[in-house]
Write a protein that holds these residues in place. Sequence first.
Motif, mmCIF file in Angstrom:
data_model
loop_
_atom_site.group_PDB
_atom_site.id
_atom_site.type_symbol
_atom_site.label_atom_id
_atom_site.label_comp_id
_atom_site.label_asym_id
_atom_site.label_seq_id
_atom_site.Cartn_x
_atom_site.Cartn_y
_atom_site.Cartn_z
ATOM 1 N N GLY A 132 0.774 -1.228 0.000
ATOM 2 C CA GLY A 132 0.000 0.000 0.000
ATOM 3 C C GLY A 132 0.808 1.281 0.000
ATOM 4 O O GLY A 132 0.291 2.347 0.355
ATOM 5 N N ARG A 133 2.058 1.200 -0.384
ATOM 6 C CA ARG A 133 2.871 2.407 -0.465
ATOM 7 C C ARG A 133 3.790 2.325 -1.674
ATOM 8 O O ARG A 133 4.045 1.238 -2.215
ATOM 9 C CB ARG A 133 3.685 2.602 0.815
ATOM 10 N N VAL A 134 4.293 3.481 -2.076
ATOM 11 C CA VAL A 134 5.212 3.549 -3.218
ATOM 12 C C VAL A 134 6.638 3.419 -2.693
ATOM 13 O O VAL A 134 7.078 4.224 -1.865
ATOM 14 C CB VAL A 134 5.056 4.874 -3.990
ATOM 15 N N VAL A 135 7.331 2.388 -3.156
ATOM 16 C CA VAL A 135 8.707 2.128 -2.747
ATOM 17 C C VAL A 135 9.640 2.635 -3.845
ATOM 18 O O VAL A 135 9.371 2.453 -5.035
ATOM 19 C CB VAL A 135 8.943 0.626 -2.504
ATOM 20 N N LYS A 136 10.728 3.284 -3.440
ATOM 21 C CA LYS A 136 11.685 3.846 -4.400
ATOM 22 C C LYS A 136 13.040 3.189 -4.229
ATOM 23 O O LYS A 136 13.605 3.165 -3.135
ATOM 24 C CB LYS A 136 11.816 5.360 -4.175
ATOM 25 N N ILE A 137 13.569 2.614 -5.303
ATOM 26 C CA ILE A 137 14.926 2.058 -5.308
ATOM 27 C C ILE A 137 15.784 2.947 -6.199
ATOM 28 O O ILE A 137 15.633 2.959 -7.422
ATOM 29 C CB ILE A 137 14.953 0.601 -5.832
ATOM 30 N N GLU A 138 16.666 3.709 -5.577
ATOM 31 C CA GLU A 138 17.545 4.592 -6.339
ATOM 32 C C GLU A 138 18.571 3.769 -7.118
ATOM 33 O O GLU A 138 19.029 2.727 -6.661
ATOM 34 C CB GLU A 138 18.279 5.562 -5.409
ATOM 35 N N TYR A 139 18.906 4.277 -8.311
ATOM 36 C CA TYR A 139 19.943 3.607 -9.096
ATOM 37 C C TYR A 139 21.294 3.751 -8.417
ATOM 38 O O TYR A 139 21.681 4.849 -8.011
ATOM 39 C CB TYR A 139 19.992 4.198 -10.508
ATOM 40 N N ASP A 140 22.006 2.650 -8.279
ATOM 41 C CA ASP A 140 23.335 2.639 -7.666
ATOM 42 C C ASP A 140 24.370 2.911 -8.750
ATOM 43 O O ASP A 140 24.607 2.076 -9.622
ATOM 44 C CB ASP A 140 23.594 1.276 -7.019
ATOM 45 N N THR A 141 24.971 4.102 -8.701
ATOM 46 C CA THR A 141 25.911 4.486 -9.756
ATOM 47 C C THR A 141 27.130 3.570 -9.821
ATOM 48 O O THR A 141 27.812 3.518 -10.850
ATOM 49 C CB THR A 141 26.382 5.937 -9.551
ATOM 50 N N SER A 142 27.399 2.839 -8.731
ATOM 51 C CA SER A 142 28.550 1.927 -8.759
ATOM 52 C C SER A 142 28.321 0.768 -9.721
ATOM 53 O O SER A 142 29.275 0.075 -10.089
ATOM 54 C CB SER A 142 28.831 1.390 -7.351
ATOM 55 N N LEU A 143 27.081 0.560 -10.147
ATOM 56 C CA LEU A 143 26.797 -0.488 -11.135
ATOM 57 C C LEU A 143 27.444 -0.136 -12.476
ATOM 58 O O LEU A 143 27.753 -1.023 -13.259
ATOM 59 C CB LEU A 143 25.288 -0.665 -11.302
ATOM 60 N N GLY A 144 27.599 1.140 -12.740
ATOM 61 C CA GLY A 144 28.313 1.578 -13.934
ATOM 62 C C GLY A 144 27.615 1.283 -15.246
ATOM 63 O O GLY A 144 28.275 1.129 -16.276
ATOM 64 N N TYR B 54 18.917 -2.810 -14.604
ATOM 65 C CA TYR B 54 19.781 -3.629 -15.455
ATOM 66 C C TYR B 54 20.362 -2.768 -16.576
ATOM 67 O O TYR B 54 19.941 -1.633 -16.785
ATOM 68 C CB TYR B 54 19.011 -4.824 -16.026
ATOM 69 N N GLU B 55 21.356 -3.318 -17.262
ATOM 70 C CA GLU B 55 22.006 -2.607 -18.368
ATOM 71 C C GLU B 55 21.094 -2.648 -19.591
ATOM 72 O O GLU B 55 20.769 -3.716 -20.108
ATOM 73 C CB GLU B 55 23.348 -3.242 -18.699
ATOM 74 N N GLY B 56 20.697 -1.473 -20.053
ATOM 75 C CA GLY B 56 19.802 -1.400 -21.195
ATOM 76 C C GLY B 56 20.502 -1.131 -22.514
ATOM 77 O O GLY B 56 19.859 -1.128 -23.569
ATOM 78 N N ALA B 57 21.814 -0.926 -22.485
ATOM 79 C CA ALA B 57 22.553 -0.649 -23.722
ATOM 80 C C ALA B 57 22.775 -1.933 -24.513
ATOM 81 O O ALA B 57 22.904 -3.022 -23.939
ATOM 82 C CB ALA B 57 23.888 0.001 -23.396
ATOM 83 N N THR B 58 22.820 -1.801 -25.826
ATOM 84 C CA THR B 58 23.098 -2.948 -26.687
ATOM 85 C C THR B 58 24.597 -3.249 -26.667
ATOM 86 O O THR B 58 25.410 -2.440 -26.205
ATOM 87 C CB THR B 58 22.668 -2.661 -28.135
ATOM 88 N N GLU B 59 24.967 -4.412 -27.188
ATOM 89 C CA GLU B 59 26.384 -4.774 -27.263
ATOM 90 C C GLU B 59 27.153 -3.771 -28.114
ATOM 91 O O GLU B 59 28.303 -3.428 -27.807
ATOM 92 C CB GLU B 59 26.537 -6.190 -27.843
ATOM 93 N N GLU B 60 26.503 -3.305 -29.177
ATOM 94 C CA GLU B 60 27.157 -2.330 -30.049
ATOM 95 C C GLU B 60 27.401 -1.012 -29.313
ATOM 96 O O GLU B 60 28.467 -0.399 -29.445
ATOM 97 C CB GLU B 60 26.296 -2.069 -31.301
ATOM 98 N N GLU B 61 26.429 -0.590 -28.523
ATOM 99 C CA GLU B 61 26.574 0.657 -27.763
ATOM 100 C C GLU B 61 27.651 0.525 -26.687
ATOM 101 O O GLU B 61 28.429 1.448 -26.456
ATOM 102 C CB GLU B 61 25.239 1.033 -27.127
ATOM 103 N N LEU B 62 27.694 -0.642 -26.053
ATOM 104 C CA LEU B 62 28.709 -0.873 -25.028
ATOM 105 C C LEU B 62 30.103 -0.875 -25.643
ATOM 106 O O LEU B 62 31.048 -0.304 -25.074
ATOM 107 C CB LEU B 62 28.444 -2.204 -24.321
ATOM 108 N N GLN B 63 30.237 -1.508 -26.802
ATOM 109 C CA GLN B 63 31.539 -1.544 -27.463
ATOM 110 C C GLN B 63 31.960 -0.146 -27.907
ATOM 111 O O GLN B 63 33.130 0.234 -27.765
ATOM 112 C CB GLN B 63 31.504 -2.477 -28.672
ATOM 113 N N GLU B 64 31.014 0.614 -28.435
ATOM 114 C CA GLU B 64 31.328 1.979 -28.872
ATOM 115 C C GLU B 64 31.827 2.814 -27.696
ATOM 116 O O GLU B 64 32.805 3.565 -27.822
ATOM 117 C CB GLU B 64 30.089 2.622 -29.488
#
Length: 258
Positions: free
Chosen positions: A90-102, A116-126
């Motif tokens: 019955g409440r809104v829970v907030k999970i802040e993004y942990d910048t250490s995940l990189g 989770y990581e939303g970038a594609t393999e091509e974007e990560l390689q670039e």
Amino acid sequence: MLRFYTKERISREVHSINLSREEAEIILEGNLFKDCPQYNDSNVVIIERDTEMGSPTWDNNELREMTREEEILILNLTEKLIDGEYIQDGRVVKIEYDTSLGYLKPTWDKGEHVWYEGATEEELQEKYYSIINTSKAEILENGYLFIDNSDGKHQQKCRDKDLALLGNCIAAHEDATNFSPEGALTTLWAFNDGDALEMTLPELKKLRLQGAMFVQTIFNVEAQLKAQESNIKFTKADFIELINSNSDIKCWQELSQI
């Protein structure tokens, strides 16, 4: 315009009069409920405004707009949840993004309630290649540590223009040996503003050789890195560490920080 809202948690507009309060009081002879006798001060509140309220609520004291959290929980407007939020007990829970995940593109999984990581393999390689290329350029510009015959320490940069100037200096020195006694000729080589050293031809050639070895090590490390899996957490400091561990010629920046 007068608007009539119910005194409920989820308030509703149930009546309106297209007059100002002063005009309505006169025309309706002081009874604003004349045209809607089913309502009274106990079950509705009358406000004067031109536009409808978005999500009105009566909180036993005043009529007001619901907060975003109230809209989510009371009206079930879950589309108003932002990344990192979910409803629990019955409440809104907030999970802040942990910048250490990189992550390059942090993305919120609304079902699993995790980032989770939303970038594609091509974007990560670039991005990874960009880190390597930028670091390489900065390391070449900073250059390497040159230690002279008196154990003096100097910064020799390895940009294209630095290497070209060194090559020209050696060529000119070699030409000048035809007009000077053997071993007597030296050239004043400027490493930086305020750091110049009289150097013999063998010393200049040693400087150039070390520069060539240093540059080759950088390119070898670069090739090894680009053959590996993309790592966007890779840093310039990591690059420097790899160079120094694979070469007797050390990065100037690394040693200047010790």
